[in-house]
Design a protein around this motif. Structure first.
Motif, PDB file in Angstrom:
ATOM      1  N   GLU A 142       0.835  -1.210   0.000  1.00 31.46           N
ATOM      2  CA  GLU A 142       0.000   0.000   0.000  1.00 31.46           C
ATOM      3  C   GLU A 142       0.868   1.257   0.000  1.00 31.46           C
ATOM      4  O   GLU A 142       0.572   2.222  -0.719  1.00 31.46           O
ATOM      5  CB  GLU A 142      -0.928  -0.004   1.224  1.00 31.46           C
ATOM      6  CG  GLU A 142      -1.992  -1.087   1.159  1.00 31.46           C
ATOM      7  CD  GLU A 142      -2.716  -1.309   2.484  1.00 31.46           C
ATOM      8  OE1 GLU A 142      -2.310  -0.736   3.528  1.00 31.46           O
ATOM      9  OE2 GLU A 142      -3.691  -2.078   2.479  1.00 31.46           O
ATOM     10  N   LEU A 143       1.931   1.249   0.794  1.00 27.16           N
ATOM     11  CA  LEU A 143       2.834   2.406   0.838  1.00 27.16           C
ATOM     12  C   LEU A 143       3.528   2.599  -0.503  1.00 27.16           C
ATOM     13  O   LEU A 143       3.709   3.736  -0.956  1.00 27.16           O
ATOM     14  CB  LEU A 143       3.861   2.223   1.957  1.00 27.16           C
ATOM     15  CG  LEU A 143       3.286   2.283   3.371  1.00 27.16           C
ATOM     16  CD1 LEU A 143       4.293   1.740   4.379  1.00 27.16           C
ATOM     17  CD2 LEU A 143       2.869   3.706   3.717  1.00 27.16           C
ATOM     18  N   LEU A 144       3.908   1.500  -1.133  1.00 24.58           N
ATOM     19  CA  LEU A 144       4.539   1.576  -2.448  1.00 24.58           C
ATOM     20  C   LEU A 144       3.562   2.168  -3.459  1.00 24.58           C
ATOM     21  O   LEU A 144       3.918   3.073  -4.221  1.00 24.58           O
ATOM     22  CB  LEU A 144       5.000   0.181  -2.888  1.00 24.58           C
ATOM     23  CG  LEU A 144       5.592   0.062  -4.288  1.00 24.58           C
ATOM     24  CD1 LEU A 144       6.797   0.967  -4.456  1.00 24.58           C
ATOM     25  CD2 LEU A 144       5.968  -1.386  -4.570  1.00 24.58           C
ATOM     26  N   LEU A 152      16.725   1.300  -0.992  1.00 23.15           N
ATOM     27  CA  LEU A 152      16.173   1.844  -2.231  1.00 23.15           C
ATOM     28  C   LEU A 152      15.167   2.956  -1.911  1.00 23.15           C
ATOM     29  O   LEU A 152      15.194   4.022  -2.533  1.00 23.15           O
ATOM     30  CB  LEU A 152      15.493   0.734  -3.032  1.00 23.15           C
ATOM     31  CG  LEU A 152      14.904   1.155  -4.379  1.00 23.15           C
ATOM     32  CD1 LEU A 152      15.028   0.028  -5.384  1.00 23.15           C
ATOM     33  CD2 LEU A 152      13.455   1.573  -4.241  1.00 23.15           C
ATOM     34  N   ALA A 153      14.305   2.718  -0.937  1.00 22.97           N
ATOM     35  CA  ALA A 153      13.274   3.711  -0.595  1.00 22.97           C
ATOM     36  C   ALA A 153      13.899   4.998  -0.052  1.00 22.97           C
ATOM     37  O   ALA A 153      13.371   6.079  -0.256  1.00 22.97           O
ATOM     38  CB  ALA A 153      12.287   3.114   0.407  1.00 22.97           C
ATOM     39  N   ARG A 154      15.021   4.866   0.625  1.00 24.02           N
ATOM     40  CA  ARG A 154      15.696   6.062   1.155  1.00 24.02           C
ATOM     41  C   ARG A 154      16.450   6.818   0.054  1.00 24.02           C
ATOM     42  O   ARG A 154      16.586   8.027   0.110  1.00 24.02           O
ATOM     43  CB  ARG A 154      16.663   5.682   2.273  1.00 24.02           C
ATOM     44  CG  ARG A 154      15.958   5.157   3.507  1.00 24.02           C
ATOM     45  CD  ARG A 154      16.837   5.183   4.741  1.00 24.02           C
ATOM     46  NE  ARG A 154      16.310   4.401   5.831  1.00 24.02           N
ATOM     47  CZ  ARG A 154      15.237   4.691   6.566  1.00 24.02           C
ATOM     48  NH1 ARG A 154      14.552   5.770   6.305  1.00 24.02           N
ATOM     49  NH2 ARG A 154      14.848   3.911   7.553  1.00 24.02           N
ATOM     50  N   GLU A 155      16.953   6.083  -0.949  1.00 23.42           N
ATOM     51  CA  GLU A 155      17.801   6.697  -1.977  1.00 23.42           C
ATOM     52  C   GLU A 155      17.041   7.112  -3.228  1.00 23.42           C
ATOM     53  O   GLU A 155      17.480   8.007  -3.942  1.00 23.42           O
ATOM     54  CB  GLU A 155      18.910   5.704  -2.371  1.00 23.42           C
ATOM     55  CG  GLU A 155      19.872   5.427  -1.227  1.00 23.42           C
ATOM     56  CD  GLU A 155      20.733   4.188  -1.459  1.00 23.42           C
ATOM     57  OE1 GLU A 155      20.709   3.624  -2.572  1.00 23.42           O
ATOM     58  OE2 GLU A 155      21.423   3.778  -0.508  1.00 23.42           O
ATOM     59  N   ALA A 165       7.694   6.812   0.145  1.00 24.66           N
ATOM     60  CA  ALA A 165       9.032   6.218   0.277  1.00 24.66           C
ATOM     61  C   ALA A 165       9.529   6.225   1.721  1.00 24.66           C
ATOM     62  O   ALA A 165      10.105   5.240   2.184  1.00 24.66           O
ATOM     63  CB  ALA A 165      10.022   6.944  -0.623  1.00 24.66           C
ATOM     64  N   ALA A 166       9.290   7.316   2.444  1.00 30.61           N
ATOM     65  CA  ALA A 166       9.833   7.427   3.807  1.00 30.61           C
ATOM     66  C   ALA A 166       9.234   6.382   4.739  1.00 30.61           C
ATOM     67  O   ALA A 166       9.958   5.706   5.477  1.00 30.61           O
ATOM     68  CB  ALA A 166       9.584   8.828   4.355  1.00 30.61           C
ATOM     69  N   VAL A 167       7.917   6.228   4.705  1.00 30.95           N
ATOM     70  CA  VAL A 167       7.277   5.256   5.596  1.00 30.95           C
ATOM     71  C   VAL A 167       7.579   3.832   5.118  1.00 30.95           C
ATOM     72  O   VAL A 167       7.771   2.921   5.930  1.00 30.95           O
ATOM     73  CB  VAL A 167       5.762   5.523   5.721  1.00 30.95           C
ATOM     74  CG1 VAL A 167       5.094   4.507   6.641  1.00 30.95           C
ATOM     75  CG2 VAL A 167       5.519   6.934   6.249  1.00 30.95           C
TER      76      VAL A 167
END
Length: 123
Positions: free
Chosen positions: A48-50, A87-90, A55-57
């Protein structure tokens, strides 16, 4: 790389076993049951977040699942979660995250029965 990472590392469970005593003889199995019960919902939440592009959560969720997976010896799940977290952080655009999340889910499905067998959990 994946061939070198165990689906299940029982040494992690052995480390947890020191928490058990006569007052809590099934502590590791109980903890593992909680992990196994929560992980499918965590994967759904990450999907769901994707989909929402959060990205942060997503990075935080992946970090949390990596930590708990490592604690129970689910090393491939941990590896893919760490990759997803990074990946989500970058990459705020999350290119490639769907494939990593699928790898997390597949690794979980492969290791789940191994963890259940190690701690004596029945379906």
């Amino acid at each position: 790389m994946e061939q070198q990472v165990l689906a299940m590392d029982v040494r992690q469970l052995e480390k947890l076993s020191v928490l058990q005593d006569e007052d809590a003889p099934n502590l590791v199995a109980d903890m593992a049951r909680g992990y196994l019960d929560r992980t499918p919902q965590r994967i759904v939440r990450m999907r769901e977040l994707l989909a929402a592009g959060n990205a942060a959560v997503l990075a935080n969720e992946a970090h949390g699942l990596a930590t708990s997976s490592g604690m129970f010896g689910m090393m491939r799940v941990r590896m893919h979660c760490k990759a997803l977290e990074n990946l989500a952080r970058e990459r705020p655009g999350l290119e490639g995250a769907a494939e990593l999340l699928s790898a997390v889910e597949q690794a979980y499905q492969e290791a789940r029965p191994l963890l259940m067998a190690q701690v004596g959990i029945q379906e």
